[in-house]
Design a protein around this motif. Structure first.
Motif, PDB file in Angstrom:
ATOM      1  N   GLN A  55     -11.548   1.210   4.195  1.00 32.19           N
ATOM      2  CA  GLN A  55     -10.684   1.025   5.359  1.00 32.19           C
ATOM      3  C   GLN A  55     -11.332   0.031   6.326  1.00 32.19           C
ATOM      4  O   GLN A  55     -10.639  -0.811   6.909  1.00 32.19           O
ATOM      5  N   GLY A  58     -10.646  -3.386   5.323  1.00 32.35           N
ATOM      6  CA  GLY A  58      -9.255  -3.819   5.428  1.00 32.35           C
ATOM      7  C   GLY A  58      -8.452  -3.656   4.152  1.00 32.35           C
ATOM      8  O   GLY A  58      -7.297  -4.087   4.075  1.00 32.35           O
ATOM      9  N   LYS A  61      -5.571   1.601   4.282  1.00 32.64           N
ATOM     10  CA  LYS A  61      -5.103   2.010   5.608  1.00 32.64           C
ATOM     11  C   LYS A  61      -4.714   3.481   5.563  1.00 32.64           C
ATOM     12  O   LYS A  61      -4.206   3.986   4.549  1.00 32.64           O
ATOM     13  N   HIS A  62      -4.997   4.198   6.655  1.00 32.39           N
ATOM     14  CA  HIS A  62      -4.659   5.615   6.740  1.00 32.39           C
ATOM     15  C   HIS A  62      -3.568   5.806   7.784  1.00 32.39           C
ATOM     16  O   HIS A  62      -3.676   5.307   8.904  1.00 32.39           O
ATOM     17  N   GLU A  63      -2.511   6.499   7.399  1.00 33.05           N
ATOM     18  CA  GLU A  63      -1.410   6.779   8.311  1.00 33.05           C
ATOM     19  C   GLU A  63      -1.348   8.285   8.562  1.00 33.05           C
ATOM     20  O   GLU A  63      -1.225   9.065   7.619  1.00 33.05           O
ATOM     21  N   THR A  68      -3.143   8.090   2.733  1.00 33.57           N
ATOM     22  CA  THR A  68      -3.952   6.881   2.622  1.00 33.57           C
ATOM     23  C   THR A  68      -3.321   5.943   1.600  1.00 33.57           C
ATOM     24  O   THR A  68      -2.927   6.370   0.517  1.00 33.57           O
ATOM     25  N   ALA A  71      -3.790  -1.215   1.385  1.00 34.69           N
ATOM     26  CA  ALA A  71      -3.233  -2.073   2.429  1.00 34.69           C
ATOM     27  C   ALA A  71      -2.373  -3.182   1.834  1.00 34.69           C
ATOM     28  O   ALA A  71      -2.677  -3.725   0.767  1.00 34.69           O
TER      29      ALA A  71
END
Length: 216
Positions: A55, A58, A61-63, A68, A71
């Motif tokens: 992460q 880049g 990405k974790h929401e 996860t 990206a």
């Protein structure tokens, strides 16, 4: 699969990074930590730590409340990555001309040959690796340690961006190799102004290719 317990998170990060770069994990795909841990025959802890590392690079990405994901690199990401690389490499290449040796140029020529072979074999992972090594060799010759470290920090994102272009824009083998040969020829001139412009044009062309795809 047996992994070194002392560097387990780093080892897992390398594996996941490789899965992303070779297309086993696709952009936007949700990462199932439990399934991944089971596949690697380890607990979820090292997987979570590995994903945190990626992460920071880049690539992941974790929401919140969603999970996860790999990206997805956008047009803005491409613009930021390539314009920054153009600035860094343009400066590094100008510094490098004072230090590049015949051995360095021979290494760059060999990398172009490997690049060509990887493209003939349609091996995207090897293509990305050759691209990163080619540019990294030039930047390393600058002897500018801080510039080198910043440039290297972007390698993974550049690799992912290379694959994004390869998957969206039809790449012609001879054209890609020629584009890198142009950089090599510019370095041999030792003309700093030409070198800076050539490296800038190299990345501007990639951005234009992506923009065409976005409009189509």
């Amino acid at each position: 699969m047996i992994l070194d317990q002392r560097t387990l998170s780093d080892d897992v990060a390398k594996i996941i990074r490789k899965m992303i770069l070779n297309g086993e994990l696709l952009a936007g795909e949700r990462i199932n930590q439990a399934r991944l841990a089971e596949k690697l025959q380890i607990s979820r802890g090292p997987v979570r730590e590995a994903l945190k590392l990626l992460q920071n690079e880049g690539l992941i990405k974790h929401e919140t409340n969603k999970g996860t994901f790999v990206a997805t690199l956008s047009q803005q990401d491409a613009f930021e990555i390539y314009t920054l690389r153009a600035l860094l490499e343009g400066e590094a290449a100008q510094l490098a001309v004072e230090y590049l040796t015949d051995k360095d140029f021979a290494k760059l020529e060999r990398l172009l040959e490997k690049f060509h072979q990887a493209m003939m074999e349609q091996d995207l992972e090897k293509q990305a690796q050759c691209d990163i090594l080619f540019h990294g060799t030039i930047v390393s010759a600058s002897k500018h340690n801080r510039l080198i470290n910043i440039h290297k920090h972007m390698d993974t994102q550049v690799g992912a961006m290379f694959l994004t272009i390869a998957n969206q824009v039809p790449l012609r083998v001879e054209q890609v190799v020629h584009n890198h040969k142009v950089l090599l020829d510019a370095l041999r001139t030792k003309n700093r102004q030409m070198i800076q412009k050539t490296f800038s044009d190299h990345y501007t062309a990639a951005l234009k290719d992506l923009a065409k795809v976005a409009r189509s």
